[in-house]
Design a protein around this motif. Structure first.
Motif, PDB file in Angstrom:
ATOM      1  N   THR A  60       0.810  -1.216   0.000  1.00  0.00           N
ATOM      2  CA  THR A  60       0.000   0.000   0.000  1.00  0.00           C
ATOM      3  C   THR A  60       0.841   1.262   0.000  1.00  0.00           C
ATOM      4  OG1 THR A  60      -0.120  -0.177   2.408  1.00  0.00           O
ATOM      5  CG2 THR A  60      -1.966  -1.078   1.154  1.00  0.00           C
ATOM      6  N   GLY A  61       2.022   1.209   0.589  1.00  0.00           N
ATOM      7  CA  GLY A  61       2.827   2.417   0.734  1.00  0.00           C
ATOM      8  C   GLY A  61       3.286   3.009  -0.575  1.00  0.00           C
ATOM      9  N   TYR A  62       3.491   2.173  -1.595  1.00  0.00           N
ATOM     10  CA  TYR A  62       4.040   2.664  -2.855  1.00  0.00           C
ATOM     11  C   TYR A  62       3.016   2.722  -3.984  1.00  0.00           C
ATOM     12  CZ  TYR A  62       8.831   4.064  -2.498  1.00  0.00           C
ATOM     13  OH  TYR A  62       9.956   4.798  -2.247  1.00  0.00           O
ATOM     14  N   PHE A  63       1.768   2.459  -3.678  1.00  0.00           N
ATOM     15  CA  PHE A  63       0.750   2.533  -4.716  1.00  0.00           C
ATOM     16  C   PHE A  63       0.611   3.954  -5.262  1.00  0.00           C
ATOM     17  CE2 PHE A  63      -3.697   3.538  -5.740  1.00  0.00           C
ATOM     18  CZ  PHE A  63      -3.851   2.741  -6.853  1.00  0.00           C
ATOM     19  N   GLU A  64       0.630   4.930  -4.393  1.00  0.00           N
ATOM     20  CA  GLU A  64       0.346   6.303  -4.820  1.00  0.00           C
ATOM     21  C   GLU A  64       1.380   6.834  -5.801  1.00  0.00           C
ATOM     22  OE1 GLU A  64      -0.441   8.820  -1.489  1.00  0.00           O
ATOM     23  OE2 GLU A  64      -2.104   7.579  -0.793  1.00  0.00           O
ATOM     24  N   ALA A  65       2.595   6.318  -5.756  1.00  0.00           N
ATOM     25  CA  ALA A  65       3.618   6.753  -6.706  1.00  0.00           C
ATOM     26  C   ALA A  65       3.260   6.335  -8.129  1.00  0.00           C
ATOM     27  CB  ALA A  65       4.973   6.172  -6.320  1.00  0.00           C
TER      28      ALA A  65
END
Length: 841
Positions: A372-377
């Motif tokens: 989930t932490g790197y989805f927004e990138a």
């Protein structure tokens, strides 16, 4: 069906449960006997070593891409042939053009049945080598169908005029311009553009700085969006000024190619003004800009062609670089000096997206493999590419199964007003979803009508309008979607492709929700995933109860390697102090999961995950830079582990069971790990945590003896300004096998935990009764029943008594759930399900 005041049968506390009548047959086949599957060294390669697909690969989609490992491409070109006849007759064979890359997309639905493909290398001078042997694969009736147009169809729709980067907005942009000043985001759009107007670009561009170029690229985008909507001349003038400053700075190769993000930031800073002002720029300026764009385009095409289709997931490429490189080719495909080569690049990126996007191409879950932490990138590319491809090709790229599931996945993996489920780099950083995630939900709701995305966007509306990257899209496309919570939302979701399960007790109400996330993934660890197979995170009221620990400060510094990425930072186990390597070889498998109204469960197997050190050159270099050796003393190395199966069972609304089966080829020390933001109160086998939103009480049972300790220290501290976190270890020493049952209760601050008692194989907690065999020398057995509702969960080999009669188990060692599912009580029996593989030989 009777649901309340159900009086269960009376049973003694013995482990071979007496639910089978004497003349009833106990099943003869175990799950392993019923469904055998090979345990490969990896289910997915970081860099492909196997041809795909083969008979041993279940297809993710119909049609499937055909992919040849880069190491097998020995000529300048490859050619592919596809047929249902192993003789490849000309009349019924699809033959590709000779091409530089290692993939071929059929672009047509394949009829179910056996298929064959082959490939051959072709030299630069056109000399054709022998065809490979036929490679057989199977298309099943149930394989999801997603067909994209052939590139020639896409090519016919390519725009001939500029600006074209946001051509998919053209049908509605004139109407949007008429009402732009009354739009709720107009002032935010204007503020960003005004800030970009005031920046000193001479000082940002000279002397060169990668971080400054990121700022320039962002400002260029703000100006592009604002001018596209408002047509204000000062925005266009500033873009032209930026372009002239860029042209006056002769970027050296060292500057241009030192970092790939910086390369595409520079390229986009040239490209966006070029596209928007194309008709206003002089021929000389256009030519000079095209030269700079071509430098970037050719450099990376030479590096990426054949590599990216064979790499499991190159983060920077898919986050930004692929999008910008595609945009360069999209803008230059009709410029005479570059047309042929740019069209070749455009073809490659189009085919690559079809073969490997979104989310690696081997993922239909809507969830993000990298956590989930790197989805927004990835949001900007995940929005932009299907919108552009759909508009130009006149086909709907959002029909891909991943996009169809993405709205629901966002809800389950990171609910509104909550911490995230918590897997992957940076997942601990935010207390609630960010604006890019909210904006992506809004996008999905507008384009697909997905109910989960609509509810999510509605709950996060204040964040949606703060997003910058999709602002132009939102201001041109009016929002019309429902924001009600989907009434049919299940409590449990199993993401089979990526190997995660999420359970929620009350998903629609974060403050009352108990959330359990479990990971055991065939993708292993590495990249932005962590060495956390068979680990879990537990949230209550949107806050951490038990969560992975450490801080993502750097991709691979000493703290990251030893106290964040390492298995010791996760709610899993260590074997003689050793954790899992950072590699696709250190994989887990999520083999079973099911749920009803009262019980949800999943079973993961991390028996292969503790398989040695990290041998990827990237990680070897990282360890060297950090001054750390991969030794057993540091928690790395071979282990004698032969079995690590973990079941997570949620008894809604507030009880979680953890059942571990551990075996090794010799006696070892098993370190059972639990992490909390607060100190544990330890009373023998009871661990109490007074967290922000309530109280968690964990009680551990085993026939093996264990010692419990805790510390608030990291093996490698993160540095000043980062609070310590608490790490509990239950150490089971000198055991070759043990079984562990842990009962966790989570209560709000006004409630008290129920007494948990054990009498032999019988553990009780309120209305719940758990029969469990904790003796590893005899057959596995775990059965859960309730005194007031007629539900059963049974893991073992005996037949199962339900309120409607005896259920005759089909397989030994299966999982049987009897619960209210889809409005009625029913039985679900599961055995281990073979995971899907993009590699298996």
């Amino acid at each position: 069906m009777m649901k309340m005041n159900f009086l269960y049968w009376t049973l003694g506390c013995f482990c071979l449960l007496g639910y089978a009548c004497a003349d009833e047959e106990v099943p003869a086949a175990s799950p392993e006997e019923a469904q055998k599957f090979e345990m490969p060294e990896a289910w997915h390669d970081k860099t492909r070593t196997q041809l795909y697909p083969k008979l041993s690969n279940e297809l993710y989609l119909n049609p499937s891409p055909l992919i040849v490992p880069q190491s097998l491409k020995t000529g300048a070109f490859l050619q592919f042939a596809l047929s249902q006849d192993a003789g490849f007759p000309e009349a019924s064979t699809q033959l590709s053009e000779q091409q530089e890359w290692c993939m071929f997309n059929p672009h047509v639905k394949l009829v179910p049945g056996r298929w064959f493909w082959r490939y051959r290398n072709v030299a630069e001078d056109g000399k054709e080598e022998a065809w490979s042997e036929p490679i057989e694969f199977e298309v099943k009736e149930e394989t999801p169908v997603f067909v994209t147009p052939a590139f020639d169809d896409f090519r016919q729709g390519l725009p001939l005029r500029h600006p074209r980067l946001y051509c998919f907005l053209d049908p509605k942009i004139d109407e949007a311009r008429r009402h732009v000043t009354s739009h709720e985001e107009y002032q935010a759009l204007k503020n960003r553009a005004e800030s970009a107007l005031k920046a000193d670009y001479e000082s940002l561009i000279v002397p060169y700085s990668a971080s400054h170029m990121e700022t320039v690229a962002a400002n260029v985008e703000y100006l592009y969006q604002a001018f596209h909507l408002t047509q204000r001349g000062d925005y266009a003038q500033k873009m032209e000024e930026i372009l002239n400053v860029l042209l006056e700075h002769p970027f050296t190769d060292t500057e241009l190619f030192a970092e790939n993000f910086a390369s595409t930031d520079i390229a986009y800073s040239f490209l966006a003004p070029y596209d928007m002002l194309y008709d206003k720029l002089g021929t000389d300026v256009r030519s000079r800009v095209e030269e700079q764009l071509w430098r970037v385009a050719t450099y990376y095409f030479d590096a990426y062609c054949s590599m990216q289709e064979n790499h499991i997931f190159d983060n920077h490429f898919w986050q930004q670089n692929m999008r910008v490189l595609f945009q360069i080719a999209f803008c230059l495909y009709d410029k005479s000096e570059y047309a042929a080569q740019a069209l070749r690049m455009l073809t490659y990126y189009y085919e690559l997206w079809t073969a490997r996007a979104p989310a690696s191409g081997f993922n239909r879950d809507g969830a993000w493999i990298n956590g989930t932490g790197y989805f927004e990138a990835n949001v900007r590319t995940l929005f932009y590419m299907p919108m552009l491809l759909s508009y130009v090709s006149r086909a709907d790229f959002l029909q891909h199964p991943w996009y169809q599931q993405a709205g629901q996945s966002m809800v389950y993996s990171w609910p509104p007003s909550s911490k995230s489920a918590g897997f992957g780099d940076g997942s601990e950083k935010r207390e609630e979803p960010g604006r890019q995630r909210a904006a992506f939900a809004d996008f999905l709701a507008r384009e697909t009508g997905d109910a989960y995305a609509g509810w999510y966007a509605g709950e996060c509306q204040k964040d949606v309008v703060q997003d910058v990257e999709l602002r132009l899209y939102r201001m041109v496309n009016p929002a019309t979607y429902a924001t009600d919570f989907p009434a049919s939302a299940p409590k449990l979701k199993w993401y089979k492709d990526i190997g995660e399960v999420v359970m929620h007790s009350n998903l629609a109400s974060t403050e009352n929700n108990l959330s359990l996330a479990f990971r055991s993934s065939t993708f292993g660890s590495g990249s932005h995933t962590l060495a956390d197979q068979n680990s879990f995170n537990l949230l209550y009221g949107g806050k951490e109860v038990y969560y992975h620990t450490g801080y993502y400060l750097n991709f691979s510094d000493a703290h990251n390697l030893m106290s964040y990425r390492h298995t010791r930072a996760h709610n899993s186990i260590l074997v003689d102090g050793i954790g899992q390597p950072f590699s696709t070889e250190g994989y887990g498998m999520l083999l079973r999961a099911a749920g009803g109204e009262h019980i949800g469960y999943c079973l993961g197997d991390a028996s292969h995950a503790y398989c040695g050190i990290s041998e990827d050159p990237m990680w070897i270099e990282s360890f060297q830079k950090a001054g750390i050796e991969q030794t057993p003393e540091n928690g790395f190395g071979e282990t004698p582990l032969t079995k690590y199966r973990r079941q997570m069972i949620m008894l809604y609304p507030d009880i979680v069971l953890i059942y571990d089966e551990l075996e090794a080829s010799r006696p070892v020390r098993w370190d059972w790990l639990l992490h909390s933001p607060v100190q544990f109160g330890i009373d023998k086998n009871v661990f109490t945590s007074h967290v922000e939103t309530g109280v968690a009480v964990a009680q551990m049972f085993s026939d093996a003896t264990f010692e419990v300790s805790q510390t608030d220290q990291f093996v490698v501290p993160p540095g000043e300004g980062y609070p310590n976190q608490w790490h509990l270890t239950a150490a089971f020493s000198n055991n070759s096998a043990c079984r562990i049952l842990t009962v966790v209760q989570i209560k709000n601050s006004e409630e008290e935990a129920l007494p948990v008692t054990r009498d032999g194989c019988c553990v009780t907690c309120g209305d719940w009764t758990i029969y469990v065999n904790l003796d590893p020398s005899s057959a596995e057995c775990l059965q859960v029943t309730n005194a007031t509702v007629p539900v059963v969960y049974s893991y073992g080999s005996d037949n199962v008594q339900t309120d409607s009669g005896v259920y005759l188990r089909q397989f030994r060692g299966s999982s049987v759930l009897y619960d209210e599912i889809d409005g009625q009580y029913q039985v679900v029996e599961q055995i281990d399900q073979s995971p899907m593989s993009s590699r298996r030989g």
